[in-house]
Design a protein around this motif. Structure first.
Motif, PDB file in Angstrom:
ATOM      1  N   ARG A 123       2.450  -6.906   7.449  1.00 38.91           N
ATOM      2  CA  ARG A 123       3.661  -7.436   8.058  1.00 38.91           C
ATOM      3  C   ARG A 123       4.643  -8.052   7.060  1.00 38.91           C
ATOM      4  O   ARG A 123       5.826  -8.180   7.379  1.00 38.91           O
ATOM      5  CB  ARG A 123       3.287  -8.513   9.092  1.00 38.91           C
ATOM      6  CG  ARG A 123       2.499  -8.017  10.267  1.00 38.91           C
ATOM      7  CD  ARG A 123       3.293  -7.099  11.153  1.00 38.91           C
ATOM      8  NE  ARG A 123       4.601  -7.638  11.501  1.00 38.91           N
ATOM      9  CZ  ARG A 123       5.509  -7.005  12.204  1.00 38.91           C
ATOM     10  NH1 ARG A 123       5.262  -5.779  12.623  1.00 38.91           N
ATOM     11  NH2 ARG A 123       6.665  -7.558  12.491  1.00 38.91           N
ATOM     12  N   THR A 124       4.181  -8.440   5.870  1.00 31.09           N
ATOM     13  CA  THR A 124       5.059  -9.090   4.900  1.00 31.09           C
ATOM     14  C   THR A 124       5.534  -8.068   3.883  1.00 31.09           C
ATOM     15  O   THR A 124       4.748  -7.543   3.096  1.00 31.09           O
ATOM     16  CB  THR A 124       4.328 -10.255   4.189  1.00 31.09           C
ATOM     17  OG1 THR A 124       3.775 -11.126   5.184  1.00 31.09           O
ATOM     18  CG2 THR A 124       5.293 -11.042   3.323  1.00 31.09           C
ATOM     19  N   LYS A 125       6.832  -7.792   3.898  1.00 26.11           N
ATOM     20  CA  LYS A 125       7.395  -6.713   3.088  1.00 26.11           C
ATOM     21  C   LYS A 125       7.185  -6.972   1.597  1.00 26.11           C
ATOM     22  O   LYS A 125       6.854  -6.054   0.839  1.00 26.11           O
ATOM     23  CB  LYS A 125       8.891  -6.565   3.382  1.00 26.11           C
ATOM     24  CG  LYS A 125       9.557  -5.389   2.665  1.00 26.11           C
ATOM     25  CD  LYS A 125      11.012  -5.264   3.072  1.00 26.11           C
ATOM     26  CE  LYS A 125      11.651  -4.021   2.432  1.00 26.11           C
ATOM     27  NZ  LYS A 125      11.630  -4.072   0.972  1.00 26.11           N
ATOM     28  N   GLN A 126       7.380  -8.231   1.142  1.00 25.03           N
ATOM     29  CA  GLN A 126       7.265  -8.533  -0.292  1.00 25.03           C
ATOM     30  C   GLN A 126       5.854  -8.251  -0.799  1.00 25.03           C
ATOM     31  O   GLN A 126       5.672  -7.666  -1.865  1.00 25.03           O
ATOM     32  CB  GLN A 126       7.635  -9.998  -0.564  1.00 25.03           C
ATOM     33  CG  GLN A 126       9.092 -10.326  -0.317  1.00 25.03           C
ATOM     34  CD  GLN A 126       9.346 -10.779   1.115  1.00 25.03           C
ATOM     35  OE1 GLN A 126       8.640 -10.377   2.037  1.00 25.03           O
ATOM     36  NE2 GLN A 126      10.354 -11.620   1.301  1.00 25.03           N
ATOM     37  N   ILE A 127       4.843  -8.644  -0.015  1.00 23.20           N
ATOM     38  CA  ILE A 127       3.455  -8.404  -0.425  1.00 23.20           C
ATOM     39  C   ILE A 127       3.144  -6.917  -0.366  1.00 23.20           C
ATOM     40  O   ILE A 127       2.510  -6.358  -1.276  1.00 23.20           O
ATOM     41  CB  ILE A 127       2.487  -9.206   0.464  1.00 23.20           C
ATOM     42  CG1 ILE A 127       2.664 -10.705   0.215  1.00 23.20           C
ATOM     43  CG2 ILE A 127       1.039  -8.786   0.205  1.00 23.20           C
ATOM     44  CD1 ILE A 127       1.791 -11.573   1.089  1.00 23.20           C
ATOM     45  N   ARG A 128       3.609  -6.262   0.686  1.00 28.13           N
ATOM     46  CA  ARG A 128       3.357  -4.819   0.831  1.00 28.13           C
ATOM     47  C   ARG A 128       4.001  -4.033  -0.308  1.00 28.13           C
ATOM     48  O   ARG A 128       3.366  -3.150  -0.900  1.00 28.13           O
ATOM     49  CB  ARG A 128       3.903  -4.346   2.179  1.00 28.13           C
ATOM     50  CG  ARG A 128       3.547  -2.908   2.507  1.00 28.13           C
ATOM     51  CD  ARG A 128       3.940  -2.553   3.913  1.00 28.13           C
ATOM     52  NE  ARG A 128       5.379  -2.578   4.109  1.00 28.13           N
ATOM     53  CZ  ARG A 128       6.017  -3.459   4.871  1.00 28.13           C
ATOM     54  NH1 ARG A 128       5.327  -4.407   5.501  1.00 28.13           N
ATOM     55  NH2 ARG A 128       7.329  -3.410   5.013  1.00 28.13           N
ATOM     56  N   ASP A 129       5.238  -4.376  -0.650  1.00 27.60           N
ATOM     57  CA  ASP A 129       5.930  -3.672  -1.729  1.00 27.60           C
ATOM     58  C   ASP A 129       5.252  -3.918  -3.072  1.00 27.60           C
ATOM     59  O   ASP A 129       5.110  -2.993  -3.889  1.00 27.60           O
ATOM     60  CB  ASP A 129       7.394  -4.125  -1.804  1.00 27.60           C
ATOM     61  CG  ASP A 129       8.201  -3.636  -0.609  1.00 27.60           C
ATOM     62  OD1 ASP A 129       7.697  -2.770   0.126  1.00 27.60           O
ATOM     63  OD2 ASP A 129       9.328  -4.132  -0.408  1.00 27.60           O
ATOM     64  N   ARG A 130       4.839  -5.156  -3.295  1.00 27.78           N
ATOM     65  CA  ARG A 130       4.182  -5.474  -4.566  1.00 27.78           C
ATOM     66  C   ARG A 130       2.833  -4.772  -4.688  1.00 27.78           C
ATOM     67  O   ARG A 130       2.467  -4.281  -5.763  1.00 27.78           O
ATOM     68  CB  ARG A 130       3.988  -6.991  -4.694  1.00 27.78           C
ATOM     69  CG  ARG A 130       3.412  -7.447  -6.022  1.00 27.78           C
ATOM     70  CD  ARG A 130       4.304  -7.023  -7.168  1.00 27.78           C
ATOM     71  NE  ARG A 130       3.665  -7.293  -8.461  1.00 27.78           N
ATOM     72  CZ  ARG A 130       4.158  -6.900  -9.618  1.00 27.78           C
ATOM     73  NH1 ARG A 130       5.275  -6.207  -9.654  1.00 27.78           N
ATOM     74  NH2 ARG A 130       3.530  -7.181 -10.741  1.00 27.78           N
ATOM     75  N   LEU A 131       2.115  -4.698  -3.570  1.00 27.16           N
ATOM     76  CA  LEU A 131       0.824  -4.010  -3.582  1.00 27.16           C
ATOM     77  C   LEU A 131       1.014  -2.525  -3.869  1.00 27.16           C
ATOM     78  O   LEU A 131       0.272  -1.942  -4.672  1.00 27.16           O
ATOM     79  CB  LEU A 131       0.128  -4.213  -2.237  1.00 27.16           C
ATOM     80  CG  LEU A 131      -1.243  -3.553  -2.066  1.00 27.16           C
ATOM     81  CD1 LEU A 131      -2.224  -4.088  -3.093  1.00 27.16           C
ATOM     82  CD2 LEU A 131      -1.771  -3.784  -0.663  1.00 27.16           C
ATOM     83  N   MET A 132       2.013  -1.911  -3.233  1.00 22.09           N
ATOM     84  CA  MET A 132       2.282  -0.490  -3.475  1.00 22.09           C
ATOM     85  C   MET A 132       2.730  -0.254  -4.918  1.00 22.09           C
ATOM     86  O   MET A 132       2.350   0.742  -5.537  1.00 22.09           O
ATOM     87  CB  MET A 132       3.360   0.006  -2.512  1.00 22.09           C
ATOM     88  CG  MET A 132       2.951  -0.046  -1.043  1.00 22.09           C
ATOM     89  SD  MET A 132       1.487   0.929  -0.658  1.00 22.09           S
ATOM     90  CE  MET A 132       2.119   2.576  -0.962  1.00 22.09           C
ATOM     91  N   ALA A 133       3.521  -1.203  -5.448  1.00 29.46           N
ATOM     92  CA  ALA A 133       3.969  -1.073  -6.835  1.00 29.46           C
ATOM     93  C   ALA A 133       2.787  -1.160  -7.795  1.00 29.46           C
ATOM     94  O   ALA A 133       2.700  -0.404  -8.771  1.00 29.46           O
ATOM     95  CB  ALA A 133       4.989  -2.157  -7.155  1.00 29.46           C
ATOM     96  N   ASN A 134       1.846  -2.059  -7.516  1.00 26.94           N
ATOM     97  CA  ASN A 134       0.655  -2.176  -8.367  1.00 26.94           C
ATOM     98  C   ASN A 134      -0.188  -0.904  -8.306  1.00 26.94           C
ATOM     99  O   ASN A 134      -0.698  -0.431  -9.328  1.00 26.94           O
ATOM    100  CB  ASN A 134      -0.183  -3.377  -7.933  1.00 26.94           C
ATOM    101  CG  ASN A 134       0.410  -4.696  -8.373  1.00 26.94           C
ATOM    102  OD1 ASN A 134       1.228  -4.732  -9.298  1.00 26.94           O
ATOM    103  ND2 ASN A 134       0.034  -5.773  -7.718  1.00 26.94           N
ATOM    104  N   MET A 135      -0.339  -0.367  -7.091  1.00 24.48           N
ATOM    105  CA  MET A 135      -1.128   0.857  -6.948  1.00 24.48           C
ATOM    106  C   MET A 135      -0.448   2.026  -7.654  1.00 24.48           C
ATOM    107  O   MET A 135      -1.103   2.821  -8.333  1.00 24.48           O
ATOM    108  CB  MET A 135      -1.318   1.176  -5.469  1.00 24.48           C
ATOM    109  CG  MET A 135      -2.195   0.179  -4.735  1.00 24.48           C
ATOM    110  SD  MET A 135      -2.273   0.466  -2.951  1.00 24.48           S
ATOM    111  CE  MET A 135      -3.036   2.081  -2.916  1.00 24.48           C
ATOM    112  N   ALA A 136       0.894   2.102  -7.525  1.00 22.97           N
ATOM    113  CA  ALA A 136       1.629   3.168  -8.210  1.00 22.97           C
ATOM    114  C   ALA A 136       1.544   3.008  -9.713  1.00 22.97           C
ATOM    115  O   ALA A 136       1.406   3.985 -10.462  1.00 22.97           O
ATOM    116  CB  ALA A 136       3.092   3.159  -7.761  1.00 22.97           C
ATOM    117  N   GLY A 137       1.605   1.742 -10.174  1.00 26.42           N
ATOM    118  CA  GLY A 137       1.490   1.483 -11.615  1.00 26.42           C
ATOM    119  C   GLY A 137       0.139   1.869 -12.162  1.00 26.42           C
ATOM    120  O   GLY A 137       0.022   2.433 -13.251  1.00 26.42           O
TER     121      GLY A 137
END
Length: 338
Positions: free
Chosen positions: A298-312
């Protein structure tokens, strides 16, 4: 039952935890979902802590309180599950008297902290929506630290009488606890004295702690909803309400099973004992498992950061693979030239 379990004693050296009475044959099967929930809770809450620590844009009041919630959600299931699994897997039912009182203190102390954290998060949402221009001046880092310290001290001090009263009561009936852990009510029922002081104090904590917290959260959200419905467009209303959705889901996940468990344990005399014990475990295992999922989704900032870490991580692996492949080709060419 052995005589040692019914001998007169003031303070037993050990208690015997039965697990889930009536479901002993299913202990191994019950341990599978319990263990799965615990693993998800540990991984999820450590992920929340890691993301907030690594991302400077998340260093704000809401995420500081979320980190406190993650720590609490790591301690609560850890305080009960190792012993529960040892009962289910190895039939290791004995627990030292002092260890039992320590477990009791940790369970009720961190449960109180969790409900206090929800109050702090409701305050943050109230200020952010009803007084957005003053949010950074009201909820400063020193103020967040004071609120956090107040929550910890409130719970730590208010729960202290639980183990002291339990140590004071004489136990002359039995030292067998029909439970998976040392819950205050389960231990209190074994005492062979007038335990009204403990019972009344438990009700006082319920209404003055969790009851007042729920009242404060309700009042906060009434003000929040009034502010949301005063917004000019539906889109802005939905967007603003979306910032509270994860918090509301977490509140319901925690309060509904905990209140149900507490009230049925005290007043539900016709409810089967194994159902009491299962619910007492559920309200300590399910919220810690669901909270990081709720906030992660539900929290966009956490979701985006998690996806960025996984993509990285995936990019790093592909780069390493490419470099390794190029190195092998160079070595092959040099070998052919030689």
């Amino acid at each position: 039952m052995s005589d040692s379990n019914t001998t007169h004693f003031t303070n037993p050296s050990t208690f015997i935890l039965l697990g889930i009475p009536g479901l002993e044959v299913a202990h191994v099967w019950i341990s599978i979902p319990f263990c799965t929930m615990y693993i998800i809770a540990v991984l999820g809450n450590f992920t929340i802590l890691f993301i907030v620590k690594r991302e400077p844009s998340l260093h704000g009041p809401m995420y500081y309180f979320l980190c406190m919630l993650a720590v609490t959600d790591l301690v609560l299931p850890t305080s009960i599950l190792p012993k529960t699994l040892s009962i289910f897997w190895f039939n290791s039912r004995e627990i030292n008297f002092r260890a039992c009182l320590t477990q009791m203190y940790f369970i009720h102390c961190f449960t109180g902290m969790e409900t206090g954290i929800f109050v702090a998060m409701a305050l943050d949402r109230y200020v952010a929506i009803c007084h957005p221009l003053r949010h950074s001046t009201i909820l400063t880092n020193p103020m967040v630290a004071k609120i956090s310290l107040a929550m910890v001290l409130r719970s730590s001090i208010f729960v202290l009488p639980y183990p002291f009263l339990a140590r004071w009561w004489p136990y002359c009936r039995t030292n067998i606890i029909p439970h998976t852990y040392c819950d205050h009510i389960a231990v209190m029922k074994l005492a062979c004295a007038d335990i009204r002081v403990s019972s009344y104090y438990g009700l006082f904590l319920l209404f003055s702690g969790m009851g007042l917290d729920m009242l404060f959260i309700t009042v906060s959200y009434i003000q929040i909803l009034r502010a949301i419905f005063s917004l000019p467009t539906k889109d802005s209303q939905l967007k603003t309400f979306g910032t509270c959705a994860s918090h509301l889901c977490a509140i319901l996940t925690f309060y509904v099973p905990s209140l149900f468990s507490f009230l049925t344990h005290r007043f539900g005399r016709n409810v089967p004992l194994h159902f009491h014990v299962l619910m007492a475990n559920v309200y300590l295992l399910v919220p810690p498992m669901l909270n990081p999922i709720i906030y992660g989704v539900r929290t966009k900032q956490i979701r985006d950061r998690l996806m960025a870490n996984m993509a990285g991580d995936q990019l790093g692996l592909s780069v390493k693979s490419s470099v390794s492949l190029n190195t092998k080709r160079k070595l092959t060419r040099s070998g052919n030239l030689d």
